[in-house]
Design an enzyme around this catalytic site. Structure first.
Site, PDB file in Angstrom:
ATOM      1  N   SER A  86       0.816  -1.217   0.000  1.00  0.00           N
ATOM      2  CA  SER A  86       0.000   0.000   0.000  1.00  0.00           C
ATOM      3  C   SER A  86       0.851   1.268   0.000  1.00  0.00           C
ATOM      4  O   SER A  86       1.784   1.406   0.796  1.00  0.00           O
ATOM      5  CB  SER A  86      -0.868  -0.027   1.266  1.00  0.00           C
ATOM      6  OG  SER A  86      -1.208   1.273   1.678  1.00  0.00           O
ATOM      7  N   GLY A  87       0.483   2.212  -0.857  1.00  0.00           N
ATOM      8  CA  GLY A  87       1.186   3.498  -0.873  1.00  0.00           C
ATOM      9  C   GLY A  87       1.002   4.243   0.435  1.00  0.00           C
ATOM     10  O   GLY A  87       1.937   4.851   0.965  1.00  0.00           O
ATOM     11  N   LEU A  88      -0.221   4.173   0.965  1.00  0.00           N
ATOM     12  CA  LEU A  88      -0.481   4.844   2.242  1.00  0.00           C
ATOM     13  C   LEU A  88       0.403   4.255   3.349  1.00  0.00           C
ATOM     14  O   LEU A  88       1.059   4.981   4.100  1.00  0.00           O
ATOM     15  CB  LEU A  88      -1.967   4.678   2.613  1.00  0.00           C
ATOM     16  CG  LEU A  88      -2.344   5.107   4.028  1.00  0.00           C
ATOM     17  CD1 LEU A  88      -2.123   6.598   4.228  1.00  0.00           C
ATOM     18  CD2 LEU A  88      -3.806   4.747   4.325  1.00  0.00           C
ATOM     19  N   ASP A 121       1.052  10.485   2.125  1.00  0.00           N
ATOM     20  CA  ASP A 121       0.754   9.674   0.944  1.00  0.00           C
ATOM     21  C   ASP A 121       0.588  10.592  -0.269  1.00  0.00           C
ATOM     22  O   ASP A 121      -0.437  10.581  -0.945  1.00  0.00           O
ATOM     23  CB  ASP A 121      -0.531   8.858   1.236  1.00  0.00           C
ATOM     24  CG  ASP A 121      -0.814   7.815   0.165  1.00  0.00           C
ATOM     25  OD1 ASP A 121       0.077   7.560  -0.663  1.00  0.00           O
ATOM     26  OD2 ASP A 121      -1.930   7.265   0.168  1.00  0.00           O
ATOM     27  N   ASP A 158       0.912  -0.923  -4.975  1.00  0.00           N
ATOM     28  CA  ASP A 158       0.085   0.261  -5.187  1.00  0.00           C
ATOM     29  C   ASP A 158       1.020   1.308  -5.779  1.00  0.00           C
ATOM     30  O   ASP A 158       1.734   1.995  -5.060  1.00  0.00           O
ATOM     31  CB  ASP A 158      -0.476   0.694  -3.821  1.00  0.00           C
ATOM     32  CG  ASP A 158      -1.157   2.042  -3.876  1.00  0.00           C
ATOM     33  OD1 ASP A 158      -1.325   2.572  -4.986  1.00  0.00           O
ATOM     34  OD2 ASP A 158      -1.511   2.552  -2.801  1.00  0.00           O
ATOM     35  N   ASP A 214       0.533   4.090  -7.274  1.00  0.00           N
ATOM     36  CA  ASP A 214       0.008   5.460  -7.413  1.00  0.00           C
ATOM     37  C   ASP A 214      -0.280   5.761  -8.897  1.00  0.00           C
ATOM     38  O   ASP A 214      -1.013   5.027  -9.533  1.00  0.00           O
ATOM     39  CB  ASP A 214       0.984   6.467  -6.794  1.00  0.00           C
ATOM     40  CG  ASP A 214       1.074   6.302  -5.275  1.00  0.00           C
ATOM     41  OD1 ASP A 214       0.177   5.640  -4.712  1.00  0.00           O
ATOM     42  OD2 ASP A 214       2.021   6.818  -4.668  1.00  0.00           O
ATOM     43  N   GLU A 250      -3.340   4.331 -10.668  1.00  0.00           N
ATOM     44  CA  GLU A 250      -4.630   5.022 -10.574  1.00  0.00           C
ATOM     45  C   GLU A 250      -4.661   6.237 -11.486  1.00  0.00           C
ATOM     46  O   GLU A 250      -3.620   6.855 -11.744  1.00  0.00           O
ATOM     47  CB  GLU A 250      -4.910   5.417  -9.120  1.00  0.00           C
ATOM     48  CG  GLU A 250      -3.915   6.382  -8.527  1.00  0.00           C
ATOM     49  CD  GLU A 250      -4.001   6.467  -6.997  1.00  0.00           C
ATOM     50  OE1 GLU A 250      -3.736   5.443  -6.328  1.00  0.00           O
ATOM     51  OE2 GLU A 250      -4.323   7.560  -6.483  1.00  0.00           O
ATOM     52  N   LYS A 293       0.018  12.539  -6.405  1.00  0.00           N
ATOM     53  CA  LYS A 293      -1.358  12.244  -6.010  1.00  0.00           C
ATOM     54  C   LYS A 293      -1.563  12.483  -4.516  1.00  0.00           C
ATOM     55  O   LYS A 293      -0.612  12.691  -3.747  1.00  0.00           O
ATOM     56  CB  LYS A 293      -1.751  10.803  -6.376  1.00  0.00           C
ATOM     57  CG  LYS A 293      -0.756   9.724  -6.100  1.00  0.00           C
ATOM     58  CD  LYS A 293      -0.570   9.287  -4.648  1.00  0.00           C
ATOM     59  CE  LYS A 293      -1.813   9.102  -3.871  1.00  0.00           C
ATOM     60  NZ  LYS A 293      -1.806   7.809  -3.147  1.00  0.00           N
ATOM     61  N   ASN A 297      -4.000  10.845  -1.148  1.00  0.00           N
ATOM     62  CA  ASN A 297      -4.807   9.680  -0.785  1.00  0.00           C
ATOM     63  C   ASN A 297      -6.286   9.944  -1.085  1.00  0.00           C
ATOM     64  O   ASN A 297      -6.791  11.047  -0.870  1.00  0.00           O
ATOM     65  CB  ASN A 297      -4.617   9.360   0.712  1.00  0.00           C
ATOM     66  CG  ASN A 297      -5.313   8.074   1.093  1.00  0.00           C
ATOM     67  OD1 ASN A 297      -6.496   8.077   1.394  1.00  0.00           O
ATOM     68  ND2 ASN A 297      -4.589   6.976   1.045  1.00  0.00           N
ATOM     69  N   SER A 298      -6.956   8.910  -1.548  1.00  0.00           N
ATOM     70  CA  SER A 298      -8.359   9.057  -1.996  1.00  0.00           C
ATOM     71  C   SER A 298      -9.293   9.519  -0.887  1.00  0.00           C
ATOM     72  O   SER A 298     -10.369  10.040  -1.156  1.00  0.00           O
ATOM     73  CB  SER A 298      -8.860   7.725  -2.540  1.00  0.00           C
ATOM     74  OG  SER A 298      -8.006   7.281  -3.559  1.00  0.00           O
ATOM     75  N   ARG A 346      -6.733   1.429 -11.874  1.00  0.00           N
ATOM     76  CA  ARG A 346      -7.647   1.844 -10.791  1.00  0.00           C
ATOM     77  C   ARG A 346      -8.456   3.059 -11.228  1.00  0.00           C
ATOM     78  O   ARG A 346      -7.877   4.082 -11.622  1.00  0.00           O
ATOM     79  CB  ARG A 346      -6.803   2.148  -9.558  1.00  0.00           C
ATOM     80  CG  ARG A 346      -7.515   2.871  -8.454  1.00  0.00           C
ATOM     81  CD  ARG A 346      -6.657   2.785  -7.211  1.00  0.00           C
ATOM     82  NE  ARG A 346      -6.975   3.785  -6.219  1.00  0.00           N
ATOM     83  CZ  ARG A 346      -6.353   3.880  -5.049  1.00  0.00           C
ATOM     84  NH1 ARG A 346      -5.378   3.020  -4.754  1.00  0.00           N
ATOM     85  NH2 ARG A 346      -6.684   4.815  -4.188  1.00  0.00           N
ATOM     86  N   HIS A 398     -12.846   1.960  -7.054  1.00  0.00           N
ATOM     87  CA  HIS A 398     -12.716   2.437  -5.676  1.00  0.00           C
ATOM     88  C   HIS A 398     -13.907   3.299  -5.293  1.00  0.00           C
ATOM     89  O   HIS A 398     -14.436   4.056  -6.124  1.00  0.00           O
ATOM     90  CB  HIS A 398     -11.424   3.255  -5.546  1.00  0.00           C
ATOM     91  CG  HIS A 398     -10.876   3.280  -4.148  1.00  0.00           C
ATOM     92  ND1 HIS A 398     -11.350   2.488  -3.131  1.00  0.00           N
ATOM     93  CD2 HIS A 398      -9.861   4.020  -3.597  1.00  0.00           C
ATOM     94  CE1 HIS A 398     -10.662   2.733  -2.026  1.00  0.00           C
ATOM     95  NE2 HIS A 398      -9.755   3.657  -2.279  1.00  0.00           N
TER      96      HIS A 398
HETATM   97  C1  SPV Z   1      -3.461   2.515  -0.367  1.00  0.00           C
HETATM   98  O1  SPV Z   1      -3.536   1.551   0.394  1.00  0.00           O
HETATM   99  O2  SPV Z   1      -2.514   3.286  -0.359  1.00  0.00           O
HETATM  100  C2  SPV Z   1      -4.537   2.782  -1.296  1.00  0.00           C
HETATM  101  C3  SPV Z   1      -5.866   2.367  -0.977  1.00  0.00           C
HETATM  102  O3  SPV Z   1      -4.284   3.418  -2.300  1.00  0.00           O
HETATM  103  S1  SPV Z   1      -6.678   3.693  -0.302  1.00  0.00           S
HETATM  104  O4  SPV Z   1      -5.901   4.215   0.793  1.00  0.00           O
HETATM  105  O5  SPV Z   1      -7.949   3.167   0.100  1.00  0.00           O
HETATM  106  O6  SPV Z   1      -6.843   4.715  -1.327  1.00  0.00           O
HETATM  107 MG    MG Z   2      -2.529   4.251  -2.329  1.00  0.00          MG
END
Ligand code: SPV
Ligand code: MG
Length: 553
Positions: free
Chosen positions: A52-54, A64, A91, A93, A120, A126, A128-129, A165, A196
């Site tokens: 995971s990027g986060l 992130d 992930d 990004d 994505e 980017k 975080n969503s 994504r 997502h």
């Molecule tokens: C991540 O885990 O970094 C994601 C998923 O991209 S989310 O945080 O839900 O966007």
């Molecule tokens: Mg991410």
């Protein structure tokens, strides 16, 4: 040296990720953010890992927002991949740039054994969503399709997966836009679509799924709609569920609790039983594998050799010096005899050291040893002391008296002996001058100092009175015996037999060695020529002072 390293799975990691994505059943992967968390995910039974990027940025302590560079991410992935056998889906990004950055990313991920990457349709850098998603601009659809195609064209392994994504629902667009983009990405070559949503219910996802009608495998991240039973996803024929951030979140909470508790209590007693043991950390790191490899490949590695040091005696001929301590704690040049011997052992990689104490055992305060106490020390001899340590015996050990002073090469050479049993005999001691009447060694050959490593066997150890049969002794046994492989079994069996004898309490190590010889065991001799001392009298103490002064200088 021909043992092959066994790899647990034959299929490549990209192939295994592809089969997860394409499998007919609902599959799950869990987030990991470094090597140890990746290993824990695999051990829990997961078939894949979400890098995971986060979570990766969080473990670096950055946001992130592409604050960690892509090469820093790839570095961490390498650790994660090295310690696991399940595939990793990165992930990725936005692919960290345009189509060209994406091509390089794919090549570097393949070189590190990563199964695939998810990109994505947002704009670099980017966010975080879940942070102001509506305000986040989406990538141009054609530009993003070019990035997917560039990634697919640059992969060397057909199984490497590129997941596209769709962030349209996050950015406040409707299902139509999401479907339009998903179809364009599929057509550009994406192996799967990640759709997502940040709603707390799966409504958008289920609507999308219905209209998508299985045109390509679907991947979801139910972080916000987490209360949805997975049966709902199964029924909707979702391919892969990503549990996206739960390892970093559990690690953070656990560390916060631990830090607070240690800070408040100013002690470790509260926390010790609530956290993983040090041994568990070693296990996760694969310490056992390294130990086995060292035994196999590192011939001079001696860390598995054990020492048993006999230190139960008071040492009666040393006047008042042993009123409050055993002989081995008498300082020579300011350092106790036992400390000197333990240091010699440690210098040779012998770190597993058991000392059998007896007289004034409590005064033995030497670090780096395990102490076993022979409670019957006053009425028993060395063999009874040795028997106290029988449970600690290993297939690779040295047994020695605790009052020895020696040059460390003696220990080194003895350890290199492959014989099951090998004793050190000093051929320089003048065994006829009447001063050394104990532990005379009678051997198959005298010491031929022109022959390095000559094969000599021990015949008998005796004191002067026992030896008065005209045969000239070949030297003096210094009180050190090496035990290897079968030697341990022979030794244990001999001690058990001798324990049945009424005079067991009076027996010394020479009695044990002579018993082994009478039982037909071959006991090898390693000749030395001086360079050692034992301490039995005040005169020995004086010599010991000179001996160590020379060594310490
Ligand atoms: C991540 O885990 O970094 C994601 C998923 O991209 S989310 O945080 O839900 O966007
Ligand atoms: Mg991410």
């Amino acid at each position: 040296m021909s043992a092959k390293v066994q790899y647990p799975h034959r299929a490549t990691k990209p192939k295994r990720l592809r089969s997860l994505i394409e499998s007919q059943q609902l599959e799950f992967i869990l987030e990991a953010h470094n090597g140890i968390s990746a290993r824990i995910v695999e051990e829990a039974g997961f078939k894949g890992i979400w890098a995971s990027g986060l979570a990766l940025s969080a473990q670096f302590g950055v946001r992130d927002n592409n604050e960690a560079s892509w090469t820093q991410v790839v570095e961490m992935l390498e650790f994660m991949s090295d310690i696991t056998s399940i595939p990793i889906l990165l992930d990725g990004d936005t692919g960290y740039g345009n189509f060209n950055n994406m091509r390089r990313l794919v090549r570097k991920l393949e070189q590190r054994g990563i199964g695939g990457v998810c990109i994505e349709d947002k704009v670099f850098p980017k966010t975080n969503s879940f942070i102001g998603g509506e305000r986040q601009p989406l990538a141009d659809t054609d530009e993003f399709c070019g990035k997917i195609a560039a990634g697919k064209d640059s992969q060397a392994d057909d199984d490497f997966c590129i997941v596209a994504r769709v962030e349209a629902l996050i950015a406040g667009w409707d299902i139509r836009e999401a479907l339009h983009r998903a179809e364009a990405y599929r057509a550009a070559g994406a192996d799967a679509i990640l759709i997502h949503s940040k709603l707390s219910r799966p409504d958008q996802i289920l609507e999308f799924t219905t209209q998508w009608a299985n045109r390509a495998p679907l991947v979801i991240v139910p972080t916000k709609y987490y209360s949805t039973p997975v049966e709902v996803f199964r029924k909707a024929e979702i391919s892969l569920v990503i549990w996206a951030n739960h390892m970093i979140r559990s690690a953070v909470q656990s560390m916060q609790k631990t830090a607070a508790l240690i800070h408040e209590s100013e002690a470790l007693t509260e926390i010790e039983d609530r956290i993983a043991s040090i041994d568990e950390i070693f296990r996760l790191q694969g310490a056992d594998e390294l130990a086995a490899a060292e035994r196999r490949y590192f011939s001079s590695y001696q860390a598995n050799t054990k020492a048993v040091i006999l230190a139960a005696a008071r040492g009666g001929d040393l006047a008042g010096l042993t009123d409050d301590r055993p002989k081995v704690m008498i300082p020579i040049g300011g350092i106790p005899l036992l400390r000197r011997l333990v240091d010699k052992c440690k210098k040779r990689g012998i770190d597993d050291i058991t000392v059998v104490a007896g007289y004034k055992a409590a005064s033995i305060d030497v670090s780096g040893i395990d102490v076993i106490v022979n409670k019957q020390y006053a009425s028993t001899g060395e063999l009874a002391s040795l028997a106290c340590a029988i449970e600690t015996f290993t297939d690779d050990m040295v047994i020695m008296y605790g009052d020895l002073l020696l040059r460390s090469y003696i220990l080194r050479d003895l350890i290199e002996s492959d014989a099951a049993l090998c004793v050190v005999v000093d051929s320089a001691t003048d065994v006829n001058d009447g001063s050394d009447t104990q532990d005379l060694a009678f051997c198959s050959e005298p010491d031929d100092r022109s022959m390095w490593g000559q094969a000599v066997s021990l015949k008998r150890i005796a004191n002067a009175a026992q030896a008065a049969n005209g045969k000239h002794p070949d030297g003096r046994w210094i009180g050190m015996i090496r035990v290897k492989d079968n030697g341990r079994r022979w030794l244990v069996e001999a001690i058990k037999v001798l324990q049945e004898r009424a005079d067991f309490g009076q027996l010394g190590l020479p009695d044990l060695i002579n018993f082994l010889l009478s039982d037909g065991r071959d006991v090898r001799v390693w000749y030395i020529h001086g360079h050692w001392l034992d301490v039995n009298s005040l005169a020995d103490l004086e010599r010991a002072g000179d001996f160590t002064a020379e060594q310490d200088s």
